[in-house]
Design a protein around this motif. Sequence first.
Motif, PDB file in Angstrom:
ATOM      1  N   ARG A  36       0.854  -1.215   0.000  1.00  0.00           N
ATOM      2  CA  ARG A  36       0.000   0.000   0.000  1.00  0.00           C
ATOM      3  C   ARG A  36       0.876   1.245   0.000  1.00  0.00           C
ATOM      4  N   LEU A  37       2.064   1.087   0.566  1.00  0.00           N
ATOM      5  CA  LEU A  37       2.978   2.222   0.652  1.00  0.00           C
ATOM      6  C   LEU A  37       3.301   2.777  -0.727  1.00  0.00           C
ATOM      7  N   SER A  38       3.437   1.891  -1.706  1.00  0.00           N
ATOM      8  CA  SER A  38       3.840   2.392  -3.025  1.00  0.00           C
ATOM      9  C   SER A  38       2.707   3.173  -3.711  1.00  0.00           C
ATOM     10  N   LEU A  39       1.519   3.184  -3.099  1.00  0.00           N
ATOM     11  CA  LEU A  39       0.423   3.982  -3.658  1.00  0.00           C
ATOM     12  C   LEU A  39       0.443   5.412  -3.104  1.00  0.00           C
ATOM     13  N   ALA A  40       1.214   5.610  -2.036  1.00  0.00           N
ATOM     14  CA  ALA A  40       1.193   6.917  -1.361  1.00  0.00           C
ATOM     15  C   ALA A  40       2.115   7.885  -2.094  1.00  0.00           C
ATOM     16  N   HIS A  41       1.538   8.981  -2.558  1.00  0.00           N
ATOM     17  CA  HIS A  41       2.343   9.949  -3.318  1.00  0.00           C
ATOM     18  C   HIS A  41       3.389  10.593  -2.405  1.00  0.00           C
ATOM     19  N   LYS A  42       2.936  11.055  -1.262  1.00  0.00           N
ATOM     20  CA  LYS A  42       3.868  11.721  -0.344  1.00  0.00           C
ATOM     21  C   LYS A  42       3.508  11.380   1.094  1.00  0.00           C
ATOM     22  N   ILE A  43       4.516  10.940   1.843  1.00  0.00           N
ATOM     23  CA  ILE A  43       4.316  10.646   3.273  1.00  0.00           C
ATOM     24  C   ILE A  43       4.867  11.840   4.055  1.00  0.00           C
ATOM     25  N   ASP A  44       4.006  12.476   4.803  1.00  0.00           N
ATOM     26  CA  ASP A  44       4.405  13.686   5.529  1.00  0.00           C
ATOM     27  C   ASP A  44       4.396  13.491   7.033  1.00  0.00           C
ATOM     28  N   ASN A  45       3.905  12.319   7.476  1.00  0.00           N
ATOM     29  CA  ASN A  45       3.699  12.178   8.926  1.00  0.00           C
ATOM     30  C   ASN A  45       4.556  11.074   9.527  1.00  0.00           C
ATOM     31  N   TYR A  46       5.630  10.699   8.821  1.00  0.00           N
ATOM     32  CA  TYR A  46       6.507   9.654   9.378  1.00  0.00           C
ATOM     33  C   TYR A  46       7.811  10.295   9.819  1.00  0.00           C
ATOM     34  N   TYR A  47       8.296   9.841  10.952  1.00  0.00           N
ATOM     35  CA  TYR A  47       9.463  10.430  11.597  1.00  0.00           C
ATOM     36  C   TYR A  47      10.694  10.515  10.671  1.00  0.00           C
ATOM     37  N   GLY A  48      11.362  11.644  10.663  1.00  0.00           N
ATOM     38  CA  GLY A  48      12.695  11.740  10.064  1.00  0.00           C
ATOM     39  C   GLY A  48      12.771  12.248   8.637  1.00  0.00           C
ATOM     40  N   PHE A  49      11.651  12.690   8.055  1.00  0.00           N
ATOM     41  CA  PHE A  49      11.694  13.200   6.681  1.00  0.00           C
ATOM     42  C   PHE A  49      11.097  14.605   6.639  1.00  0.00           C
ATOM     43  N   PRO A  50      11.927  15.627   6.877  1.00  0.00           N
ATOM     44  CA  PRO A  50      11.402  16.990   7.004  1.00  0.00           C
ATOM     45  C   PRO A  50      10.674  17.473   5.758  1.00  0.00           C
ATOM     46  N   GLU A  51      11.048  16.953   4.596  1.00  0.00           N
ATOM     47  CA  GLU A  51      10.368  17.369   3.347  1.00  0.00           C
ATOM     48  C   GLU A  51       9.321  16.337   2.927  1.00  0.00           C
ATOM     49  N   GLY A  52       9.059  15.333   3.748  1.00  0.00           N
ATOM     50  CA  GLY A  52       8.185  14.228   3.340  1.00  0.00           C
ATOM     51  C   GLY A  52       8.956  13.276   2.429  1.00  0.00           C
ATOM     52  N   ILE A  53       8.352  12.158   2.094  1.00  0.00           N
ATOM     53  CA  ILE A  53       9.006  11.213   1.184  1.00  0.00           C
ATOM     54  C   ILE A  53       7.939  10.498   0.351  1.00  0.00           C
ATOM     55  N   ASN A  54       8.276  10.209  -0.879  1.00  0.00           N
ATOM     56  CA  ASN A  54       7.360   9.474  -1.757  1.00  0.00           C
ATOM     57  C   ASN A  54       7.238   8.033  -1.247  1.00  0.00           C
ATOM     58  N   GLY A  55       6.007   7.490  -1.264  1.00  0.00           N
ATOM     59  CA  GLY A  55       5.758   6.152  -0.713  1.00  0.00           C
ATOM     60  C   GLY A  55       6.592   5.064  -1.391  1.00  0.00           C
ATOM     61  N   LYS A  56       6.690   5.131  -2.697  1.00  0.00           N
ATOM     62  CA  LYS A  56       7.430   4.097  -3.422  1.00  0.00           C
ATOM     63  C   LYS A  56       8.915   4.153  -3.055  1.00  0.00           C
ATOM     64  N   ASP A  57       9.425   5.382  -2.882  1.00  0.00           N
ATOM     65  CA  ASP A  57      10.841   5.522  -2.506  1.00  0.00           C
ATOM     66  C   ASP A  57      11.064   4.921  -1.110  1.00  0.00           C
ATOM     67  N   LEU A  58      10.135   5.193  -0.183  1.00  0.00           N
ATOM     68  CA  LEU A  58      10.288   4.655   1.175  1.00  0.00           C
ATOM     69  C   LEU A  58      10.242   3.124   1.142  1.00  0.00           C
ATOM     70  N   TYR A  59       9.327   2.581   0.342  1.00  0.00           N
ATOM     71  CA  TYR A  59       9.208   1.119   0.183  1.00  0.00           C
ATOM     72  C   TYR A  59      10.526   0.542  -0.361  1.00  0.00           C
ATOM     73  N   ASN A  60      11.036   1.151  -1.445  1.00  0.00           N
ATOM     74  CA  ASN A  60      12.284   0.642  -2.043  1.00  0.00           C
ATOM     75  C   ASN A  60      13.462   0.790  -1.085  1.00  0.00           C
ATOM     76  N   ASN A  61      13.480   1.895  -0.326  1.00  0.00           N
ATOM     77  CA  ASN A  61      14.567   2.083   0.654  1.00  0.00           C
ATOM     78  C   ASN A  61      14.569   0.956   1.685  1.00  0.00           C
ATOM     79  N   GLY A  62      13.358   0.571   2.123  1.00  0.00           N
ATOM     80  CA  GLY A  62      13.254  -0.503   3.124  1.00  0.00           C
ATOM     81  C   GLY A  62      13.837  -1.801   2.588  1.00  0.00           C
ATOM     82  N   ILE A  63      13.507  -2.109   1.349  1.00  0.00           N
ATOM     83  CA  ILE A  63      13.997  -3.363   0.766  1.00  0.00           C
ATOM     84  C   ILE A  63      15.521  -3.305   0.594  1.00  0.00           C
ATOM     85  N   GLU A  64      15.992  -2.133   0.177  1.00  0.00           N
ATOM     86  CA  GLU A  64      17.444  -1.985  -0.003  1.00  0.00           C
ATOM     87  C   GLU A  64      18.159  -2.149   1.345  1.00  0.00           C
ATOM     88  N   GLN A  65      17.575  -1.583   2.379  1.00  0.00           N
ATOM     89  CA  GLN A  65      18.161  -1.692   3.730  1.00  0.00           C
ATOM     90  C   GLN A  65      18.237  -3.156   4.161  1.00  0.00           C
TER      91      GLN A  65
END
Length: 292
Positions: A36-65
């Motif tokens: 569902r995360l990859s459907l989110a255009h911009k995540i603004d309410n998750y800790y640590g991203f002052p400019e927000g982050i695109n859902g797909k990028d956050l999803y891919n970052n998790g897998i890369e981690q």
Amino acid sequence: MYDVIIIGSGPAGISASLYLKRANNNILVIGNNNSRLSLAHKIDNYYGFPEGINGKDLYNNGIEQAKNLGIDVLFEEVLGIRYENGFIVKTNINEYNSKYIVIATGSSNSKPNIKNLTNLEGKGISYCAICDGFFFKNKAISLIGNSNYVISECSDLINISDNISIFTNGEETSIELSDFLVEHPNIKVYNDKIIEVIGSDHLEGIKLENGDVIPADGLFVANGIASTSNLAIKLGVLLNNNFIKVDSNFETNVKGCFAIGDSIGGLLQISKCVSDGAICATYINKLLKEKE
Ligand SMILES: Cc1cc2nc3c(=O)[nH]c(=O)nc-3n(C[C@H](O)[C@H](O)[C@H](O)COP(=O)(O)OP(=O)(O)OC[C@H]3O[C@@H](n4cnc5c(N)ncnc54)[C@H](O)[C@@H]3O)c2cc1C
């Protein structure tokens, strides 16, 4: 045999994998790239991203981690889970065994929007071929679906009746389903959209957009990929309104089977999913340590 298989590569599954791997366990993550995360255009309410982050990028970052930590992440479609001296996860490619299982498959897919479908659940409409197929021995069996999951469900029904129909519900028959039908020429396929299931105290037929009513005793809903509730039902895991029931350690009624994230309901947000993953993994780490 893996110590733990996590099904789902969204925030809940990946969070659990990080804690399990860092405790030196042998783990596998299986996902299907439709968090569902990859459907989110911009995540603004998750800790640590002052400019927000695109859902797909956050999803891919998790897998890369996870991969950077040496975690195996496979992109396969899970078709079912069963228990035989350990959990066996069947995908469209292979089978994998583990001591523990964590379901992190997100919230269940919505049901197809077909008139009267909900009213006839348990009266001919089913969501699990292996559980309910026997009730329709030598009867007219139908399935809704057009992909690997409907093929897997149908394979569990082939020996139960030779009167089987598959409804793609308005879609052109997929390549995988066409290949399956070549091997099983007795199975009928209908591509028209279903508008209603007919019956009051039991299923009697399936009404198509063109007005035809196809007689049916049982209808197995297997559209899209196996959802959280499909996987849970097959394993005997209890649900509450399509969400998996868990205790305070995220363990289900099936010992050794855990569930986290959106699959268990509550706050359907990333922060809760990440927390579920961390707490559940810490508990499984403790169980694995006690077994050593
Ligand atoms: C449009 C939109 C906007 C959102 N915005 C926000 C926001 O701003 N902030 C916020 O906190 N939350 C937001 N959310 C909610 C957030 O995305 C979810 O709470 C979160 O992604 C749930 O994580 P999860 O790991 O439980 O499940 P998911 O992220 O849904 O991941 C489920 C995983 O399971 C896998 N899977 C499922 N079935 C199978 C199968 N049969 N075989 C193999 N793999 C399978 C999927 O491929 C996926 O990897 C938003 C959601 C949407 C849809």
